[in-house]
Design an enzyme around this catalytic site. Sequence first.
Site, PDB file in Angstrom:
ATOM      1  N   SER A 102       8.866 -23.179  30.720  1.00 39.02           N
ATOM      2  CA  SER A 102       9.462 -23.731  29.503  1.00 39.02           C
ATOM      3  C   SER A 102      10.133 -25.085  29.725  1.00 39.02           C
ATOM      4  O   SER A 102       9.481 -26.054  30.063  1.00 39.02           O
ATOM      5  CB  SER A 102      10.435 -22.704  28.923  1.00 39.02           C
ATOM      6  OG  SER A 102      10.942 -23.131  27.693  1.00 39.02           O
ATOM      7  N   ASP A 245       9.527 -29.261  24.087  1.00 43.13           N
ATOM      8  CA  ASP A 245       9.882 -28.872  25.451  1.00 43.13           C
ATOM      9  C   ASP A 245       8.579 -28.603  26.221  1.00 43.13           C
ATOM     10  O   ASP A 245       7.481 -28.775  25.670  1.00 43.13           O
ATOM     11  CB  ASP A 245      10.827 -27.656  25.456  1.00 43.13           C
ATOM     12  CG  ASP A 245      10.141 -26.359  25.095  1.00 43.13           C
ATOM     13  OD1 ASP A 245       9.219 -26.395  24.264  1.00 43.13           O
ATOM     14  OD2 ASP A 245      10.512 -25.307  25.647  1.00 43.13           O
ATOM     15  N   ASP A 249       7.390 -24.414  22.576  1.00 43.85           N
ATOM     16  CA  ASP A 249       7.869 -23.410  21.634  1.00 43.85           C
ATOM     17  C   ASP A 249       9.190 -23.879  21.016  1.00 43.85           C
ATOM     18  O   ASP A 249       9.910 -23.107  20.383  1.00 43.85           O
ATOM     19  CB  ASP A 249       7.993 -22.007  22.270  1.00 43.85           C
ATOM     20  CG  ASP A 249       9.001 -21.952  23.395  1.00 43.85           C
ATOM     21  OD1 ASP A 249       9.512 -23.014  23.797  1.00 43.85           O
ATOM     22  OD2 ASP A 249       9.275 -20.834  23.886  1.00 43.85           O
TER      23      ASP A 249
END
Length: 474
Positions: A102, A245, A249
Amino acid sequence: MNTKALQPSFGTFGLRGLANVDLTPQLALEIGLCMANYLGPGKTVVVGRDSRTSSEMLSMAVSSGLLSGGCHVKYVGLVATPALSFAVKNLKADGGVMVTASHNPPEWNGIKLWNSDGSGFSRSQDKVIEGMLLRGELKHVSWSRIGRFEIVEGVPEMYVEGILERVNVEAIRRRGYRVVLDCGGGSACNSSPKLLRKLGCDLKTINCTPDGFFRARPPEPRPENLSELVEAVKSVGADLGVAHDGDADRAAFIDEKGLYVQGDRILALLCLNHFRNRSGGLIVTTVITSSVIYDVAEKVGAKVILTPVGEPYLVEKMKETGAEIGGEENVGLIVRDWVWSREGAYAVALVLELMAREGKSLSELSDSLPKYEQAKLMVRCDREIFPLIKHMVVELVKEMLPQDYDRLITIDGVKAYYGRNWVLVRPSGTEPLFRVYVEAEDKTTLEELKKMGLKVTEDAVKESTDKIKGGLNA
Ligand code: MG
């Protein structure tokens, strides 16, 4: 390989670690095998990855583990996390695996497991996998039952088409918005530029070529990492700046003046948009989110439900209550009838749709909501003591806070509301410190709350530390 020595542990959402140090291909293979054992042989699993230097290696290793456990792999390559969730559902797979860390730095990576409905594994499901991994009782199938491997192309395009079906494309196209998009070299590179072009935007892209080193900026789209985007928005006179990012998401938004718009204000606007033609409903969000969500909920007759921080808690609560919409203070939008994942690209399309329908700029939309002052502080403590005093500190803070609060929320740390103003104290999930979040309707109140929040937390940490040390010395 001795996995027991590795002691891999899952965080709030999947397993994370340093690539090739904590998170090796051996471990990735075992996680793939665990997933295959969990689902059973003959099942189909979609595997996707982000753009990190280690993601190809780890996703191949996970795939090998799945095949070895008898599962078929549909490998979708570089995709946004919500596109992986979309693919699991739309390819009618039995599960999914996404290799991504992430927003973490480039040397990190992670593995997230997904259910057939496109939702991430819950904490209890992760615990089952963790247990299998630690016990090391993993079953390989015989040579004749090894799974089939298939590369599936075109998932980013299908995902983009799916979003286009859900927004008023014509209304957005008519406006011909000028947009600057910063994918940061992450997963969004092969979907968000396509989406914005199909929405008729006059698009300027920056950092939209996948880069596993994240050389242009860190993968987390915090305001301090977005100076290139802000400059670009100003220099081309854009209507909107967007940054994703690492796994897309999330989306961060810059308005037409070049100013960062807080994620909870975007979430509030999207909730306002969602409920515009209906009355009542539920909004699920986490304890960190601004009171602006209550302002919006009141306006549309919706009810706000708070959860602990983390996507699994949001999804779980949305499933349990039937809520249609949810999200985090960093936008992290989740829309029930779309995918059970936080969204980046869909949130961008919805913001443009809202701007087009209202005929307003993003700053005008944001200014239409009540303003709040926010601050985030921290109180550090000894690394060894931290796990021992975590709960004690929260209990003490509860007692030490001014008791004239209107509402006390204790699902994740302790949050006290004084009207719309609030203080939240919660132990960090990753570092030996307590975070103190404060929000107020004006600057003076914010300063008072900051002082108070910091003092009670410091006092509680001191008292708890003394108690533990006294106990240890006794
Ligand atoms: Mg992310």
